[in-house]
Write a protein that holds these residues in place. Structure first.
Motif, PDB file in Angstrom:
ATOM      1  N   TYR A  93      14.697  -1.288  -7.199  1.00 30.50           N
ATOM      2  CA  TYR A  93      13.453  -2.065  -7.232  1.00 30.50           C
ATOM      3  C   TYR A  93      12.471  -1.427  -8.211  1.00 30.50           C
ATOM      4  CZ  TYR A  93      15.162  -4.549  -3.154  1.00 30.50           C
ATOM      5  OH  TYR A  93      15.923  -5.318  -2.309  1.00 30.50           O
ATOM      6  N   ARG A  94      11.591  -2.257  -8.749  1.00 29.28           N
ATOM      7  CA  ARG A  94      10.624  -1.763  -9.725  1.00 29.28           C
ATOM      8  C   ARG A  94       9.197  -2.213  -9.410  1.00 29.28           C
ATOM      9  NH1 ARG A  94      13.989   1.161 -10.006  1.00 29.28           N
ATOM     10  NH2 ARG A  94      15.468   1.616 -11.675  1.00 29.28           N
ATOM     11  N   ASP A  95       9.007  -3.482  -9.082  1.00 27.90           N
ATOM     12  CA  ASP A  95       7.675  -4.049  -8.852  1.00 27.90           C
ATOM     13  C   ASP A  95       7.402  -4.044  -7.350  1.00 27.90           C
ATOM     14  OD1 ASP A  95       5.313  -5.461  -8.845  1.00 27.90           O
ATOM     15  OD2 ASP A  95       6.032  -7.080 -10.134  1.00 27.90           O
ATOM     16  N   VAL A  96       6.548  -3.131  -6.892  1.00 28.11           N
ATOM     17  CA  VAL A  96       6.294  -2.947  -5.465  1.00 28.11           C
ATOM     18  C   VAL A  96       4.888  -3.434  -5.126  1.00 28.11           C
ATOM     19  CG1 VAL A  96       6.132  -1.303  -3.566  1.00 28.11           C
ATOM     20  CG2 VAL A  96       7.844  -0.963  -5.368  1.00 28.11           C
ATOM     21  N   LEU A  97       4.821  -4.412  -4.240  1.00 28.26           N
ATOM     22  CA  LEU A  97       3.551  -4.962  -3.779  1.00 28.26           C
ATOM     23  C   LEU A  97       3.309  -4.487  -2.351  1.00 28.26           C
ATOM     24  CD1 LEU A  97       1.100  -6.888  -3.930  1.00 28.26           C
ATOM     25  CD2 LEU A  97       2.644  -8.754  -3.290  1.00 28.26           C
ATOM     26  N   LEU A  98       2.230  -3.751  -2.142  1.00 28.42           N
ATOM     27  CA  LEU A  98       1.884  -3.244  -0.818  1.00 28.42           C
ATOM     28  C   LEU A  98       0.800  -4.122  -0.209  1.00 28.42           C
ATOM     29  CD1 LEU A  98       1.728   0.584  -1.650  1.00 28.42           C
ATOM     30  CD2 LEU A  98       3.636  -0.696  -0.667  1.00 28.42           C
ATOM     31  N   ILE A  99       1.080  -4.658   0.981  1.00 28.04           N
ATOM     32  CA  ILE A  99       0.089  -5.456   1.700  1.00 28.04           C
ATOM     33  C   ILE A  99      -0.730  -4.504   2.556  1.00 28.04           C
ATOM     34  CG2 ILE A  99      -0.298  -7.462   3.159  1.00 28.04           C
ATOM     35  CD1 ILE A  99       1.309  -8.016   0.592  1.00 28.04           C
ATOM     36  N   VAL A 100      -2.036  -4.450   2.306  1.00 29.61           N
ATOM     37  CA  VAL A 100      -2.887  -3.474   2.972  1.00 29.61           C
ATOM     38  C   VAL A 100      -3.951  -4.166   3.821  1.00 29.61           C
ATOM     39  CG1 VAL A 100      -2.486  -1.726   1.205  1.00 29.61           C
ATOM     40  CG2 VAL A 100      -4.418  -3.292   0.963  1.00 29.61           C
ATOM     41  N   ASN A 101      -4.493  -3.400   4.748  1.00 26.42           N
ATOM     42  CA  ASN A 101      -5.507  -3.877   5.682  1.00 26.42           C
ATOM     43  C   ASN A 101      -6.894  -3.764   5.055  1.00 26.42           C
ATOM     44  OD1 ASN A 101      -7.353  -4.018   7.932  1.00 26.42           O
ATOM     45  ND2 ASN A 101      -5.642  -3.523   9.292  1.00 26.42           N
ATOM     46  N   ASP A 102      -7.717  -4.757   5.232  1.00 28.60           N
ATOM     47  CA  ASP A 102      -9.058  -4.698   4.644  1.00 28.60           C
ATOM     48  C   ASP A 102      -9.982  -3.730   5.380  1.00 28.60           C
ATOM     49  OD1 ASP A 102      -9.397  -6.198   6.949  1.00 28.60           O
ATOM     50  OD2 ASP A 102     -10.728  -7.675   6.030  1.00 28.60           O
TER      51      ASP A 102
END
Length: 314
Positions: A93-102
């Motif tokens: 994998y190369r493009d890592v999207l992290l979903i974070v808490n506001d």
């Protein structure tokens, strides 16, 4: 009919160790969508509850203020999610999207400052915020997390991506299987007895039913005993989902938008989105069988098990 493939052996090197990795070039396909979305916006309520009950060790105190995927484990005292990212890197994998808490900046701050570290060479980080609506104490669920991610990355339109939890340590092999899969959508079909999780917890994992040709027929969260028996195959195997999927952006996006709130848990669950997909489109999600442990960081008592696993495998 599945496309023919040509396999090539390639050795990737890192500071930690050298690992042989299989890459697959699919005939007629010029590129592989090396996109990974990691859901890291949870509030770690169960971890904090067990940590508060102990409240004696330094680790328990740390677990009350940090997201669980940021707890330091292993001989190098690294955040748990680092090891998941190492596996993702080694899987290709190369493009890592992290979903974070506001409500918490720790994940974004850490991976922004460490993005240029040699440990993460080859990975590109981006972030999407899953907001906690007014009147709620935690986000709206995993389907809402994925929707937040796709809305933040319109450039993923027309591409596939893998999505997974941040508190499970999926192996290089599992991550590679989904990256290399050429179906429109897929999930890892784990053998329930191989996970290394105590029975009282594994009994609540989502079980899956498969068609004779290996496609997902249904998936049920927190099944009753009757449903478990129904899902047991002739060899006594029960397949479960550990919330790791390969999805097509254009197909899943409208379904995410239409995913309803669960009547009891009051969350929009990715499992329900997947159910909507397989009901709408027959043979739309392939199941990839796998039998191996998946370290899980849910409560304080899991940390010692995770520590032992990491010391043997990293």
């Amino acid at each position: 009919m599945r496309q023919t493939v040509r396999k090539k052996w390639r050795l990737l090197s890192s500071k930690r160790e050298e690992r042989p990795i299989w890459f697959m070039w699919i005939k007629g396909r010029q590129k592989m969508d090396r996109n990974l979305m990691i859901m890291a916006a949870g509030v770690s309520s169960r971890m904090r509850k067990t940590a508060a009950a102990e409240n004696s060790s330094e680790l328990a105190k740390e677990a009350q203020v940090k997201p669980k995927m940021m707890l330091e484990v292993g001989e190098d005292s690294r955040p748990f999610m680092d090891y998941l990212l190492f596996n993702a890197r080694d899987a290709g994998y190369r493009d890592v999207l992290l979903i974070v808490n506001d409500k918490d900046d720790s994940v974004r701050n850490y991976y922004t400052s460490h993005a240029v570290s040699p440990d993460f060479e080859g990975l590109i980080f981006s972030f999407a915020v899953q907001t906690v609506p007014e009147g709620r104490v935690k986000p709206m669920g995993t389907a809402d997390a994925v929707l937040s991610g796709l809305e933040a990355r319109p450039d993923w339109a027309g591409q596939k991506f893998t999505v997974c939890n941040s508190d499970n340590l999926y192996s290089v092999h599992a991550l590679s299987l989904l990256l290399e899969d050429d179906h429109s959508a897929a999930l890892i079909d784990y053998d329930r007895d191989s996970l290394g999780v105590e029975p009282e917890r594994v009994n609540a994992f989502a079980i899956i039913w498969k068609s004779d040709n290996g496609y997902l027929a249904d998936i049920v969260e927190k099944p009753c005993q009757e449903e478990v028996l129904k899902a047991t195959d002739e060899n006594g195997r029960v397949g479960v989902s550990m919330n790791i999927f390969r999805l097509d952006t254009d197909t899943i996006l409208p379904l995410l938008k239409g995913t309803p709130l669960h009547p009891e848990r009051d969350e929009k669950e990715l499992t329900e989105t997947v159910r909507m997909l397989v009901r709408e489109r027959e043979d739309s999600m392939f199941t990839v069988p796998l039998s191996e442990p998946v370290p899980d960081l849910t409560s304080l008592k899991d940390i010692s098990t995770v520590q032992s696993f990491i010391s043997l495998n990293h």
